[in-house]
Design an enzyme around this catalytic site. Structure first.
Site, mmCIF file in Angstrom:
data_model
loop_
_atom_site.group_PDB
_atom_site.id
_atom_site.type_symbol
_atom_site.label_atom_id
_atom_site.label_comp_id
_atom_site.label_asym_id
_atom_site.label_seq_id
_atom_site.Cartn_x
_atom_site.Cartn_y
_atom_site.Cartn_z
ATOM 1 N N SER A 109 0.853 -1.182 0.000
ATOM 2 C CA SER A 109 0.000 0.000 0.000
ATOM 3 C C SER A 109 0.893 1.237 0.000
ATOM 4 C CB SER A 109 -0.897 0.005 1.237
ATOM 5 O OG SER A 109 -0.104 0.308 2.367
ATOM 6 N N LYS A 110 0.244 2.376 -0.001
ATOM 7 C CA LYS A 110 0.994 3.641 -0.083
ATOM 8 C C LYS A 110 2.012 3.789 1.046
ATOM 9 C CE LYS A 110 -2.039 6.455 -2.822
ATOM 10 N NZ LYS A 110 -3.367 6.989 -2.668
ATOM 11 N N ARG A 111 1.729 3.152 2.169
ATOM 12 C CA ARG A 111 2.674 3.199 3.290
ATOM 13 C C ARG A 111 4.063 2.726 2.870
ATOM 14 N NH1 ARG A 111 2.380 -0.417 6.984
ATOM 15 N NH2 ARG A 111 0.870 -1.715 5.878
ATOM 16 N N GLY A 121 5.497 3.211 0.056
ATOM 17 C CA GLY A 121 6.108 4.030 -1.005
ATOM 18 C C GLY A 121 5.151 4.089 -2.177
#
Ligand code: GLU
Length: 470
Positions: free
Chosen positions: A238-240, A242
């Site tokens: 996920s965006k966490r 990167g």
């Protein structure tokens, strides 16, 4: 053997993320390897969440990756009559029925099941009633009540589902709109898709879909469910972790071949081989080498692979790709001979196009800004004389060639008694502002006589001014 027909059916509710891109690649490579067909279908039935911007972003990402399609793009939102026709077919064959149970009744059924820890299931109230079409009626699929449904998954192996775990799921809502599992199956049947490779988040949909194929008298495709792409902490990417969008990697200066190579290797293997060109992948791709373990997305590994792909790419191509990255830094360069020469000096030293553009700035600069440490260490009073001598020697040269540049440096070595290294470092700082750069003769030749002399003069002036300040 029948022509292999695969598909990629993204839902346009956001950009193309790396997991989706990998699924697309597996299907595309398999189709290309088998000389089959690859179909693109946009699953835009969720009108509230689907956007044209997402459709465009998906096309853009696929194009960048070099994924082309033979049929489509088909849009589910434009295929209502096809779905309608198949609902009628199921009705006629008594594989579906109208249900008028009120939302309140269904909700209380659900709540009761949940309260005793059971899976909510439709209780079949309308199943035997043969109700006619009416305003609030939904259409339910008449699922088998007993027995099992077998998924022969080419990646996961056989998975057996108990039919009593499934229920008479809705295939058309009261407004007539068909539901997800139903439209996927109708599309895959009518588009003659015979191989479906997709993320294993769809495994639980598959028994429902298999039952629909059977009810529609259609042959089952080959199914393969690929494990998800995870982040380094083994949670779903996920965006966490990167950037997760494919085009973000384009914008960071990754080459499409490197991203393709990395994503495919993340879940597929061919011995120990790590580096693949796209043609190589087409030649070697097979379903049997898709792994059962989740792929861990690691940007550092992708970066290292990108460096390898940069080195394997012709400088003319790199020059063309570098232009927009230079542009972002305010440098308007043509992808001609000058830029190709620059690229040749940087290709071995750059992991991304962005890094290459940063390293290329000094070639274009009007004046050089020195890195503080570099100036402190090398633009000292002792460097003034060799820089001045070199300026004089270079001024006397008509055109720079490697040979006469070498001679010019030699003459400075003789005059000052200094080794080449001692002279080259201050020259490097004078020409680039930094302590590390490609070879000194190479950069001198590329920067060219006029600018080199100007930069040496700038350095001499800098040393003199620094001295005065002391
Ligand atoms: N539209 C689905 C998705 O984006 C894919 C469905 C499928 O592959 O069957 O996840």
């Amino acid at each position: 053997m029948n022509t292999i027909i695969t598909r990629f059916p993204p839902s346009p509710t956001g950009y193309l993320h790396v997991g989706g891109a990998r699924t697309a690649l597996f299907n595309w490579l398999y189709a290309r390897h088998m000389k089959g067909k690859f179909v693109l279908r946009i699953e835009d039935t969720d009108a509230a969440r689907s956007t044209q911007a997402s459709v465009d972003a998906i096309f853009e990402a696929l194009e960048w990756l070099g994924i082309d399609w033979d049929e489509g793009p088909f849009f589910q939102s434009r295929r209502t009559p096809v779905y309608q026709e198949h609902i009628e077919k199921l009705m006629r064959a008594s594989h579906a029925y109208y249900c008028t149970c009120s939302p309140e009744r269904l909700e209380s059924m659900r709540a009761k099941a949940m309260a005793v820890g059971e899976k909510p299931k439709y209780d079949g109230t309308c199943r035997g009633k043969d109700l006619p079409k009416s305003e609030n009626a939904v259409v339910r699929f008449k699922a088998p009540l007993t027995g099992t449904t077998l998924l022969e998954d080419v990646i996961k192996g056989n998975i057996v589902f108990q039919n009593d775990e499934l229920d008479d799921f809705i295939i058309a809502r009261s407004d007539g709109s068909p539901t997800y599992n139903f439209v996927v199956v109708v599309d895959d049947i009518t588009m003659q898709i015979n191989t479906i490779i997709r993320g294993d988040d769809h495994v639980l949909n598959t028994p429902k879909q298999i039952l629909l194929y059977q009810a529609l008298d259609a042959p089952l495709p080959v199914f393969g469910h690929v494990p998800m792409v995870l982040g380094k902490d083994r949670s779903r990417l996920s965006k966490r972790h990167g950037a997760t969008s494919v085009t973000a990697y384009r914008d960071m200066g990754f080459l499409p071949q490197a991203v393709v190579n990395y994503l495919v290797r993340l879940g597929w293997s061919y011995g120990d081989q790590e580096f693949f060109t796209t043609d190589d992948l087409i030649e070697k791709f097979s379903l049997k080498n898709i792994g059962r373990a989740a792929g861990i997305f690691d940007q550092e590994k992708l970066t290292a692979l990108n460096a390898d792909h940069i080195q394997a790419t012709p400088p003319e191509t790199l020059a063309r790709l570098l232009v927009p990255f230079l542009q972002k830094k305010g440098i308007h360069a043509e992808p001609g001979e000058f830029l190709v020469k620059i690229v040749k000096t940087l290709a071995q030293r750059s992991k991304t196009l962005e890094e290459m553009a940063l390293s290329a700035i000094f070639y274009f600069a009007e004046t050089i800004t020195y890195e503080e440490k570099a100036a402190r260490k090398f633009l000292k009073p002792a460097a003034r004389q060799p820089l001045q001598f070199l300026m004089n020697a270079l001024s006397a040269i008509e055109t720079f060639t490697e040979e006469n540049l070498e001679n010019a440096f030699k003459s400075v070595m003789e005059k000052t008694g200094l080794k080449l290294g001692k002279i080259a470092q201050p020259v490097r700082v004078a020409l680039t502002g930094k302590t590390a750069s490609p070879g000194i003769f190479e950069i001198t030749e590329i920067i060219g006589k006029e600018k080199v002399i100007q930069r040496l003069k700038q350095a001499v002036d800098y040393i003199e001014q620094a001295k005065e300040k002391e």
